[in-house]
Scaffold this active site. Structure first.
Site, PDB file in Angstrom:
ATOM      1  CB  SER A  75      -0.940   0.006   1.202  1.00  0.00           C
ATOM      2  OG  SER A  75      -1.929  -0.988   1.065  1.00  0.00           O
ATOM      3  CD  GLN A 183      -2.401 -11.226  -4.337  1.00  0.00           C
ATOM      4  OE1 GLN A 183      -1.937 -12.354  -4.390  1.00  0.00           O
ATOM      5  NE2 GLN A 183      -2.976 -10.774  -3.232  1.00  0.00           N
ATOM      6  CB  SER A 203       3.484  -6.627  -0.233  1.00  0.00           C
ATOM      7  OG  SER A 203       3.226  -6.729   1.150  1.00  0.00           O
ATOM      8  CG  HIS A 205       1.688  -9.699   3.760  1.00  0.00           C
ATOM      9  ND1 HIS A 205       0.427 -10.228   3.791  1.00  0.00           N
ATOM     10  CD2 HIS A 205       1.559  -8.472   3.215  1.00  0.00           C
ATOM     11  CE1 HIS A 205      -0.441  -9.357   3.297  1.00  0.00           C
ATOM     12  NE2 HIS A 205       0.229  -8.282   2.926  1.00  0.00           N
ATOM     13  CB  THR A 245      14.663   3.740  12.218  1.00  0.00           C
ATOM     14  OG1 THR A 245      15.105   4.961  12.811  1.00  0.00           O
ATOM     15  CG2 THR A 245      15.686   2.643  12.485  1.00  0.00           C
ATOM     16  CB  CYS A 333      -7.599  -4.918   1.680  1.00  0.00           C
ATOM     17  SG  CYS A 333      -5.964  -5.642   1.559  1.00  0.00           S
TER      18      CYS A 333
END
Length: 389
Positions: A75, A183, A203, A205, A245, A333
């Protein structure tokens, strides 16, 4: 409850972390906790880990390490790519943007936000297979088009877009091109030597890495030409593009997940596709009025989006969960949303068809016995719901 099955078939929502990824991450949560910006030995250890992960991620998509910016996930990467290029376009008197009607919410919401700021946005239609018309895309690009954003693979249907052709059309017309590859990355081969994309989001995950870490690819030739304004300001980390960070353990996880995907992607694809196809065949044989949404020829090998008439998707999902099988009604989502899927609606499905759809998505840790069990309980659950109705 002791014998209760617990089968996860919702890999497009998130994936379990691969134990090998977790093992590599752990030292950076316990022993090597230095801030990578610090110049002492603790900091240097963190900096070395970032450099290694940047290399690993770049290899996954055939990019250069200096083209990788670490973010908090897909995102943020998409928001950064879309909003920063739009702002740059504004300074060049380019206030027109193009996307599709089936994008993930993080992309659509970014464009709708920019529309409210005065940008003109074209939302491209898709056909019943979930694909855009390339001629319509070509005709939609104008002299003042700053950016075109089109996903690589759809999160709800698994439909894969012809990103190489799309990117070539966009570049011929002189606009910038971003693809949301969240995806696709780690599931199918992505070669940015062949695809002239300017920006690409991923992403961790979604391919067995940790949550809340991702990356944005920014092509070096674009960085040389223009300076994209960061959307997070602060200490100037990530070469001034993304302050804060760095999440060293998470980034290490993204790197290791990328390295494993490069090695195992081909074997994973064959195994998962065979399991998926076997499940589809069984469901079609044992359930009436079942329809696959999207073109199986242009689809991720792990995904099935099915409309099962006479059974509401939410009821199917809840009843399958009671039987120990986890599936989804679409995009996690937007779970809990009352409106039917915007993706399926754009593909021309009726409200009833869209409401009766579920998404099944398999992954690296799915086994034949999981599929056999799911295939055995599915028809019973459907019959039960249809009888009640």
């Amino acid at each position: 409850m002791g014998n209760m099955k617990n089968i996860y078939l919702d890999y497009n929502a998130t994936t379990p972390i691969d134990p090998r990824v977790l093992e590599e991450m752990m030292p950076y949560l316990t022993e090597y906790y230095g801030n990578p910006s610090s110049i002492h030995s603790f900091g240097r250890k963190g900096k070395e880990a970032l450099d290694k992960a940047r290399e690993q991620v770049s290899l996954l998509i055939s990019a250069n390490p200096k083209e990788i910016i670490f973010t908090s996930g897909g995102s943020e990467s998409a928001n950064f790519a879309i909003k920063s290029t739009a702002l740059k376009g504004l300074s060049d008197n380019k206030n027109h943007l193009i996307t599709t009607k089936v994008e993930h919410e993080c992309v659509l919401e970014s464009f709708m936000f920019l529309e409210r700021q005065g940008f003109e946005v074209t939302y491209l239609d898709v056909d019943s297979d979930g694909l855009i018309d390339l001629d319509e895309l070509r005709d939609s690009i104008k002299d003042n088009t700053a950016l075109v954003s089109c996903m690589y693979a759809n999160n709800e249907t698994g439909v894969i877009f012809p990103v190489e052709k799309i990117a070539e059309i966009v570049k011929e017309r002189g606009s910038l091109f971003h693809t949301d590859a969240v995806q696709a990355a780690g599931k199918i081969d992505i070669d940015l030597n062949k695809i002239p994309a300017d920006l690409l989001s991923i992403s961790a995950h979604k391919f067995y890495g940790p949550k809340s870490v991702g990356a944005l690819f920014v092509r070096d030739s674009l960085s040389q030409r223009i300076s994209l304004a960061p959307i997070i300001h602060g200490g100037g980390q990530e070469r001034g593009k993304r302050s804060g960070t760095e999440n060293v353990p998470g980034i290490v996880g993204l790197g290791v997940a990328s390295a494993i995907a490069i090695e195992e992607m081909e074997n994973d694809q064959v195994k998962i596709r065979n399991l998926r196809d076997g499940l589809l065949q069984s469901l079609k044989q044992n359930i009436k009025d079942i329809k696959l949404n999207g073109s199986i020829e242009n689809m991720l090998g792990n995904t099935l989006n099915l409309s099962i008439l006479g059974a509401v998707g939410e009821s199917l999902t809840m009843n399958l969960d009671i039987e120990g099988v986890a599936v989804s009604t679409g995009s996690a989502c937007s779970e809990g949303a009352v409106d039917p899927s915007h993706v399926l609606s754009a593909m021309g499905l009726s409200r009833e068809e869209a409401a009766s759809s579920i998404r099944i998505s398999l992954g690296r840790f799915t086994e034949q016995e999981d599929i056999d069990y799911a295939a055995s309980v599915f028809p019973k659950v459907v019959d039960r719901i249809r009888q009640v109705k």
